[in-house]
Each structure stands twice: as structure tokens, then as C-alpha cells.
Write a protein that holds these residues in place. Structure first.
Motif, PDB file in Angstrom:
ATOM      1  N   MET A 194      45.728 -11.025 -40.719  1.00  0.00           N
ATOM      2  CA  MET A 194      44.785 -10.155 -41.406  1.00  0.00           C
ATOM      3  C   MET A 194      45.534  -9.098 -42.204  1.00  0.00           C
ATOM      4  O   MET A 194      46.535  -8.561 -41.740  1.00  0.00           O
ATOM      5  N   THR A 195      45.024  -8.810 -43.406  1.00  0.00           N
ATOM      6  CA  THR A 195      45.684  -7.817 -44.222  1.00  0.00           C
ATOM      7  C   THR A 195      45.287  -6.411 -43.828  1.00  0.00           C
ATOM      8  O   THR A 195      46.002  -5.464 -44.102  1.00  0.00           O
ATOM      9  N   SER A 196      44.120  -6.274 -43.185  1.00  0.00           N
ATOM     10  CA  SER A 196      43.667  -4.965 -42.744  1.00  0.00           C
ATOM     11  C   SER A 196      43.782  -4.874 -41.231  1.00  0.00           C
ATOM     12  O   SER A 196      43.764  -5.894 -40.542  1.00  0.00           O
ATOM     13  N   SER A 197      43.923  -3.669 -40.733  1.00  0.00           N
ATOM     14  CA  SER A 197      44.019  -3.489 -39.282  1.00  0.00           C
ATOM     15  C   SER A 197      42.752  -4.009 -38.617  1.00  0.00           C
ATOM     16  O   SER A 197      41.641  -3.731 -39.068  1.00  0.00           O
ATOM     17  N   SER A 198      42.910  -4.770 -37.563  1.00  0.00           N
ATOM     18  CA  SER A 198      41.770  -5.357 -36.868  1.00  0.00           C
ATOM     19  C   SER A 198      41.494  -4.614 -35.575  1.00  0.00           C
ATOM     20  O   SER A 198      42.411  -4.124 -34.905  1.00  0.00           O
ATOM     21  N   VAL A 199      40.220  -4.548 -35.215  1.00  0.00           N
ATOM     22  CA  VAL A 199      39.787  -3.778 -34.056  1.00  0.00           C
ATOM     23  C   VAL A 199      38.984  -4.674 -33.122  1.00  0.00           C
ATOM     24  O   VAL A 199      38.135  -5.450 -33.566  1.00  0.00           O
ATOM     25  N   VAL A 200      39.255  -4.563 -31.833  1.00  0.00           N
ATOM     26  CA  VAL A 200      38.474  -5.250 -30.814  1.00  0.00           C
ATOM     27  C   VAL A 200      37.623  -4.228 -30.076  1.00  0.00           C
ATOM     28  O   VAL A 200      38.119  -3.168 -29.681  1.00  0.00           O
ATOM     29  N   ILE A 201      36.346  -4.543 -29.909  1.00  0.00           N
ATOM     30  CA  ILE A 201      35.408  -3.663 -29.206  1.00  0.00           C
ATOM     31  C   ILE A 201      34.986  -4.336 -27.912  1.00  0.00           C
ATOM     32  O   ILE A 201      34.484  -5.463 -27.927  1.00  0.00           O
ATOM     33  N   LEU A 202      35.219  -3.678 -26.804  1.00  0.00           N
ATOM     34  CA  LEU A 202      34.786  -4.188 -25.505  1.00  0.00           C
ATOM     35  C   LEU A 202      33.794  -3.200 -24.918  1.00  0.00           C
ATOM     36  O   LEU A 202      34.171  -2.142 -24.414  1.00  0.00           O
ATOM     37  N   GLU A 203      32.517  -3.528 -25.024  1.00  0.00           N
ATOM     38  CA  GLU A 203      31.440  -2.623 -24.620  1.00  0.00           C
ATOM     39  C   GLU A 203      30.249  -3.469 -24.188  1.00  0.00           C
ATOM     40  O   GLU A 203      29.774  -4.321 -24.945  1.00  0.00           O
ATOM     41  N   ASP A 204      29.739  -3.245 -22.963  1.00  0.00           N
ATOM     42  CA  ASP A 204      28.666  -4.095 -22.453  1.00  0.00           C
ATOM     43  C   ASP A 204      27.273  -3.681 -22.940  1.00  0.00           C
ATOM     44  O   ASP A 204      26.346  -4.485 -22.933  1.00  0.00           O
ATOM     45  N   ASP A 205      27.105  -2.441 -23.378  1.00  0.00           N
ATOM     46  CA  ASP A 205      25.810  -1.975 -23.863  1.00  0.00           C
ATOM     47  C   ASP A 205      25.639  -2.405 -25.324  1.00  0.00           C
ATOM     48  O   ASP A 205      26.383  -1.948 -26.202  1.00  0.00           O
ATOM     49  N   ALA A 206      24.663  -3.259 -25.594  1.00  0.00           N
ATOM     50  CA  ALA A 206      24.479  -3.821 -26.935  1.00  0.00           C
ATOM     51  C   ALA A 206      24.191  -2.747 -27.981  1.00  0.00           C
ATOM     52  O   ALA A 206      24.675  -2.826 -29.116  1.00  0.00           O
ATOM     53  N   ASP A 207      23.414  -1.723 -27.617  1.00  0.00           N
ATOM     54  CA  ASP A 207      23.087  -0.662 -28.568  1.00  0.00           C
ATOM     55  C   ASP A 207      24.329   0.149 -28.938  1.00  0.00           C
ATOM     56  O   ASP A 207      24.563   0.448 -30.115  1.00  0.00           O
ATOM     57  N   VAL A 208      25.099   0.504 -27.929  1.00  0.00           N
ATOM     58  CA  VAL A 208      26.334   1.257 -28.184  1.00  0.00           C
ATOM     59  C   VAL A 208      27.304   0.399 -28.993  1.00  0.00           C
ATOM     60  O   VAL A 208      27.974   0.884 -29.912  1.00  0.00           O
ATOM     61  N   ARG A 209      27.356  -0.881 -28.655  1.00  0.00           N
ATOM     62  CA  ARG A 209      28.244  -1.798 -29.367  1.00  0.00           C
ATOM     63  C   ARG A 209      27.891  -1.857 -30.853  1.00  0.00           C
ATOM     64  O   ARG A 209      28.782  -1.858 -31.712  1.00  0.00           O
ATOM     65  N   THR A 210      26.606  -1.856 -31.162  1.00  0.00           N
ATOM     66  CA  THR A 210      26.164  -1.891 -32.559  1.00  0.00           C
ATOM     67  C   THR A 210      26.587  -0.628 -33.306  1.00  0.00           C
ATOM     68  O   THR A 210      27.052  -0.692 -34.452  1.00  0.00           O
ATOM     69  N   VAL A 211      26.449   0.511 -32.659  1.00  0.00           N
ATOM     70  CA  VAL A 211      26.868   1.784 -33.271  1.00  0.00           C
ATOM     71  C   VAL A 211      28.358   1.741 -33.582  1.00  0.00           C
ATOM     72  O   VAL A 211      28.801   2.146 -34.669  1.00  0.00           O
ATOM     73  N   ILE A 212      29.146   1.243 -32.637  1.00  0.00           N
ATOM     74  CA  ILE A 212      30.602   1.179 -32.828  1.00  0.00           C
ATOM     75  C   ILE A 212      30.948   0.218 -33.957  1.00  0.00           C
ATOM     76  O   ILE A 212      31.786   0.515 -34.819  1.00  0.00           O
ATOM     77  N   GLU A 213      30.294  -0.941 -33.969  1.00  0.00           N
ATOM     78  CA  GLU A 213      30.562  -1.938 -35.015  1.00  0.00           C
ATOM     79  C   GLU A 213      30.301  -1.362 -36.408  1.00  0.00           C
ATOM     80  O   GLU A 213      31.088  -1.575 -37.335  1.00  0.00           O
ATOM     81  N   ARG A 214      29.201  -0.632 -36.537  1.00  0.00           N
ATOM     82  CA  ARG A 214      28.875  -0.046 -37.844  1.00  0.00           C
ATOM     83  C   ARG A 214      29.888   1.024 -38.238  1.00  0.00           C
ATOM     84  O   ARG A 214      30.269   1.124 -39.417  1.00  0.00           O
ATOM     85  N   ALA A 215      30.317   1.818 -37.265  1.00  0.00           N
ATOM     86  CA  ALA A 215      31.309   2.861 -37.551  1.00  0.00           C
ATOM     87  C   ALA A 215      32.629   2.245 -38.005  1.00  0.00           C
ATOM     88  O   ALA A 215      33.261   2.724 -38.953  1.00  0.00           O
ATOM     89  N   ILE A 216      33.045   1.183 -37.332  1.00  0.00           N
ATOM     90  CA  ILE A 216      34.295   0.512 -37.691  1.00  0.00           C
ATOM     91  C   ILE A 216      34.177  -0.159 -39.056  1.00  0.00           C
ATOM     92  O   ILE A 216      35.091  -0.078 -39.888  1.00  0.00           O
ATOM     93  N   ALA A 217      33.040  -0.830 -39.309  1.00  0.00           N
ATOM     94  CA  ALA A 217      32.838  -1.515 -40.586  1.00  0.00           C
ATOM     95  C   ALA A 217      32.848  -0.544 -41.758  1.00  0.00           C
ATOM     96  O   ALA A 217      33.316  -0.868 -42.853  1.00  0.00           O
ATOM     97  N   SER A 218      32.338   0.674 -41.534  1.00  0.00           N
ATOM     98  CA  SER A 218      32.284   1.666 -42.611  1.00  0.00           C
ATOM     99  C   SER A 218      33.667   2.099 -43.074  1.00  0.00           C
ATOM    100  O   SER A 218      33.826   2.621 -44.171  1.00  0.00           O
ATOM    101  N   GLU A 219      34.680   1.875 -42.223  1.00  0.00           N
ATOM    102  CA  GLU A 219      36.060   2.205 -42.584  1.00  0.00           C
ATOM    103  C   GLU A 219      36.801   0.999 -43.152  1.00  0.00           C
ATOM    104  O   GLU A 219      37.976   1.093 -43.509  1.00  0.00           O
TER     105      GLU A 219
END
Length: 239
Positions: free
Chosen positions: A1-26
Motif C-alpha cells: 500500500m502506498t498510504s499508511s494502513s490502519v487496522v481497527i479491532l473494536e467489537d461495538d459496531a457503532d463505535v467501529r463505524t465512527v472510527i472507520e469514518r475518522a480514519i477514512a477522512s484522513e
């Protein structure tokens, strides 16, 4: 990958969605997992540049993930996510090699800033490791100890390996690479985990105590790490 990749390990689906959007925005590509089993089933553990790890998971502890990351992907950045604010949990995360600790609930803006800071430090760390691969300074001796920065081990001159944790190694290296220089507890923590970590005096003191104990068990009795009362610690170059 040319960009830094991030792995999210979170069991709460709602929290996981918030994190995914925050990471995608960067602009960082990411993969998300809800369990330890799902993460361990693929190759994400060895490929990602940064991990956001929840501590409380349905099939185990996030602390087990930290151990696995540091074993299989030692150059990656790690941010612990937890609703548990006990100091002992923060210290344990630090001991196992986490770069930062974010308590829930958190603001998306704060999380983005923490991820960017950790990825910067991770990139700097990887650059320094690559630059030092062929450097004689990769291995050096001081005060009866032999360090290998690339392999991350410490041995006595009699080739006895000192069994240090991630944090213990980082603290000892920080002191040994600035011999005869007194470092405060905050300065030590800045060098091993960056200024975003809140330094607990008990944490640093406990780490130093354990390092000394392990050196003594390996018959290293010269007392290289000296306490400077009300100031901090110094690694003496005297043998």
C-alpha cells in the motif's frame, strides 16, 4: 500500500463505524475486525502500519493482541482504545508496547490527531531502523552491556541475554544512548513513547527497578543506572 494502513479491532459496531469514518477522512485505508479470531485469521496483523485496539473483546483481551503485534510486526504503531481508565490498564498497555492510549468516549477529531501522531512516529522509527541496518552503530557496548538496536536485545559481555519487556528495553536504551546525562521521568517517557504519553512516576520507577533486578540476575552488578534524587536517572558509562 502506498498510504499508511490502519487496522481497527473494536467489537461495538457503532463505535467501529465512527472510527472507520475518522480514519477514512484522513485518507488512510483500513480494515476492521470485531473479534480476536477474525483478526488472527488473516494477514492484517503483519501488514498494517497502525493498530487501534479495544481492550475488552468478546473472545479475549486486547492485551493479547498487543503482544502478538510486537512479536510479528514490531515497527507498527499501536493505540489502545478502552473505556477502562484505571492507571494499571494504561501502564500495562505501555508495558506491552502501545504508543498511545485513548479512553472512551472520545472525539473523532482527537482520535484522528492521535493516529496521525503515531503514524509520524512509526514512519520515523522505520526510517531510522532502515538507515541503521548496515551501520556499525547498530551494535554497541557500554558499561558491561552489548546492545543490538535492530534486533532489540541486550546481552552481557559474557553473552547472557537480558530478558526485557518492550518498555524495559526502550527505557534502558534511552538511558544508555545518553550516558552520563541525567534524564527526568518525563524526558525518559518522551524518548520511548513520545510526549503524548502521560508519565506516571510510579511507572518509570517500577520499570527501572525491574531492569536493575534483571541485570543483577545476569550478574551485571556494576549499578549502571543511578538514581538522582528529586531529578531522575542517569546511566553511567563507568565500568
Amino acid at each position: 500500500m502506498t498510504s499508511s494502513s490502519v487496522v481497527i479491532l473494536e467489537d461495538d459496531a457503532d463505535v467501529r463505524t465512527v472510527i472507520e469514518r475518522a480514519i477514512a477522512s484522513e485518507g488512510y485505508p483500513s480494515k476492521s475486525f470485531g473479534t480476536l479470531g477474525a483478526l488472527f485469521a488473516g494477514d492484517a496483523l503483519t501488514r498494517a502500519d497502525c493498530f487501534l485496539v479495544d481492550i475488552t473483546l468478546p473472545d479475549g483481551s486486547g492485551f493479547d493482541v498487543l503482544r502478538a503485534i510486537r512479536s510479528k510486526n514490531p515497527g507498527a504503531g499501536i493505540i489502545v482504545l478502552s473505556g477502562r481508565t484505571d492507571e494499571i490498564d494504561t501502564v500495562l498497555g505501555l508495558e506491552l508496547g502501545a504508543d498511545d492510549y485513548v479512553c472512551k468516549p472520545f472525539r473523532a477529531r482527537e482520535l484522528r490527531a492521535r493516529v496521525k501522531a503515531v503514524l509520524r512516529r512509526t514512519a520515523d522509527r522505520k526510517f531510522a531502523q532502515k538507515a541503521a541496518q548496515d551501520s556499525p552503530a547498530d551494535v554497541f557496548e557500554i558499561s558491561g552491556l552489548r546492545f543490538n538496536r535492530r534486533a532489540r536485545w541486550v546481552r552481557t559481555l559474557q553473552d547472557v541475554k537480558i530478558p526485557l519487556t518492550t518498555l524495559e528495553y526502550d527505557v534502558l536504551l534511552a538511558l544508555a544512548t545518553q550516558p552520563d546525562t541525567v534524564l527526568s521521568r518525563d524526558q525518559i517517557m518522551d524518548r520511548v513513547r513520545g510526549p503524548d504519553w502521560a508519565a506516571f512516576d510510579r511507572t518509570v520507577d517500577g520499570v527501572i527497578s525491574r531492569i536493575r533486578s534483571k541485570l543483577e540476575k545476569a550478574d551485571v552488578s556494576h549499578g549502571a543506572i543511578k538514581t538522582i534524587r528529586n531529578v531522575g536517572y542517569v546511566f553511567t558509562s563507568e565500568t
